[in-house]
Design a protein around this motif. Sequence first.
Motif, mmCIF file in Angstrom:
data_model
loop_
_atom_site.group_PDB
_atom_site.id
_atom_site.type_symbol
_atom_site.label_atom_id
_atom_site.label_comp_id
_atom_site.label_asym_id
_atom_site.label_seq_id
_atom_site.Cartn_x
_atom_site.Cartn_y
_atom_site.Cartn_z
ATOM 1 N N ALA A 126 0.822 -1.208 0.000
ATOM 2 C CA ALA A 126 0.000 0.000 0.000
ATOM 3 C C ALA A 126 0.854 1.255 0.000
ATOM 4 O O ALA A 126 0.520 2.257 -0.644
ATOM 5 N N VAL A 127 1.942 1.240 0.740
ATOM 6 C CA VAL A 127 2.812 2.411 0.802
ATOM 7 C C VAL A 127 3.383 2.738 -0.574
ATOM 8 O O VAL A 127 3.494 3.895 -0.964
ATOM 9 N N PHE A 128 3.710 1.712 -1.341
ATOM 10 C CA PHE A 128 4.369 1.933 -2.619
ATOM 11 C C PHE A 128 3.382 2.237 -3.743
ATOM 12 O O PHE A 128 3.788 2.457 -4.872
ATOM 13 N N ALA A 129 2.112 2.274 -3.432
ATOM 14 C CA ALA A 129 1.107 2.610 -4.437
ATOM 15 C C ALA A 129 0.672 4.069 -4.348
ATOM 16 O O ALA A 129 -0.153 4.512 -5.129
ATOM 17 N N LEU A 130 1.248 4.820 -3.431
ATOM 18 C CA LEU A 130 0.806 6.189 -3.195
ATOM 19 C C LEU A 130 1.559 7.181 -4.069
ATOM 20 O O LEU A 130 2.071 8.186 -3.590
ATOM 21 N N VAL A 131 1.645 6.913 -5.361
ATOM 22 C CA VAL A 131 2.381 7.799 -6.254
ATOM 23 C C VAL A 131 1.733 9.171 -6.336
ATOM 24 O O VAL A 131 2.403 10.196 -6.339
ATOM 25 N N GLY A 132 0.413 9.224 -6.395
ATOM 26 C CA GLY A 132 -0.270 10.492 -6.583
ATOM 27 C C GLY A 132 0.031 11.520 -5.523
ATOM 28 O O GLY A 132 0.019 12.714 -5.784
ATOM 29 N N GLY A 133 0.344 11.079 -4.323
ATOM 30 C CA GLY A 133 0.598 11.996 -3.227
ATOM 31 C C GLY A 133 1.906 12.738 -3.327
ATOM 32 O O GLY A 133 2.136 13.681 -2.583
ATOM 33 N N VAL A 134 2.778 12.337 -4.247
ATOM 34 C CA VAL A 134 4.081 12.983 -4.327
ATOM 35 C C VAL A 134 4.274 13.749 -5.617
ATOM 36 O O VAL A 134 5.315 14.351 -5.826
ATOM 37 N N LEU A 149 6.072 -4.791 -5.506
ATOM 38 C CA LEU A 149 6.250 -3.374 -5.207
ATOM 39 C C LEU A 149 6.349 -2.559 -6.490
ATOM 40 O O LEU A 149 5.838 -1.437 -6.573
ATOM 41 N N GLN A 150 6.994 -3.125 -7.483
ATOM 42 C CA GLN A 150 7.120 -2.455 -8.778
ATOM 43 C C GLN A 150 5.746 -2.240 -9.414
ATOM 44 O O GLN A 150 5.431 -1.155 -9.906
ATOM 45 N N ASP A 151 4.906 -3.265 -9.369
ATOM 46 C CA ASP A 151 3.554 -3.154 -9.923
ATOM 47 C C ASP A 151 2.729 -2.120 -9.161
ATOM 48 O O ASP A 151 1.964 -1.343 -9.759
ATOM 49 N N ALA A 152 2.876 -2.099 -7.828
ATOM 50 C CA ALA A 152 2.125 -1.146 -7.023
ATOM 51 C C ALA A 152 2.550 0.286 -7.323
ATOM 52 O O ALA A 152 1.711 1.182 -7.441
ATOM 53 N N ALA A 153 3.857 0.505 -7.472
ATOM 54 C CA ALA A 153 4.362 1.853 -7.740
ATOM 55 C C ALA A 153 3.998 2.331 -9.134
ATOM 56 O O ALA A 153 3.968 3.529 -9.398
ATOM 57 N N ALA A 154 3.709 1.399 -10.038
ATOM 58 C CA ALA A 154 3.387 1.743 -11.426
ATOM 59 C C ALA A 154 1.947 2.210 -11.607
ATOM 60 O O ALA A 154 1.608 2.749 -12.663
ATOM 61 N N LYS A 155 1.110 2.023 -10.601
ATOM 62 C CA LYS A 155 -0.296 2.404 -10.733
ATOM 63 C C LYS A 155 -0.435 3.913 -10.962
ATOM 64 O O LYS A 155 0.191 4.705 -10.283
#
Length: 208
Positions: A6-14, A114-120
Amino acid sequence: MLALVAVFALVGGVIMFVSTKSTTTPLDQPVISQPTDQPTDQPTDPATPTTDPQSGTTVTLAGGVTATLPNDSWKVQDQVTGGAVIINAAANVYVQIQAQTGQSTDPLTLCGVLQDAAAKGLANLQKTPCTSGSDVGRVKTATGSIVGTYAGKNGSSELGTILLAGVRDHGLVTGMQVLFGVKKPPSSTVLKEASGIWASVIASQNAA
């Protein structure tokens, strides 16, 4: 492992932090272990920490794992359960680190998840497949990277992300994400410092 993912899927927040309009060609392979100022198409092994942990602020994660920040340029922006959000505002680099106990997996699998989560949320995605790194004591490591375009209110931003995973026996896992704008990639000095943060995480994970 769900909390870690979940932490690595929060791309939008940064995105507001690293957002720049860019048409730059994506980096072929972001690297940590032996970085250069320019992108390289002959990557080294970023899963192997090459910078010794340096003295500085220590951030407590989970399971006895800690992260040591190399100098005052790196600030803790936020802490979540078992993890931390760290920024280097001057270098336009954003780091997420997470540790979690009670999980059994292998580093390549963890890195891929983690790679897949960060790619969302990213378009025009380019992935560098996760590869195994050297063992650090009881900790096995892996790394991968992605480059993709995020479309936000202020225009599109091309982002590069390095994913690092560490798995120790008895179910102690760690992950680290280094996020930056491709238009202005981090210098070799900043990447060495990021490598030092990862080295400190792996060292404490092995000792925990």
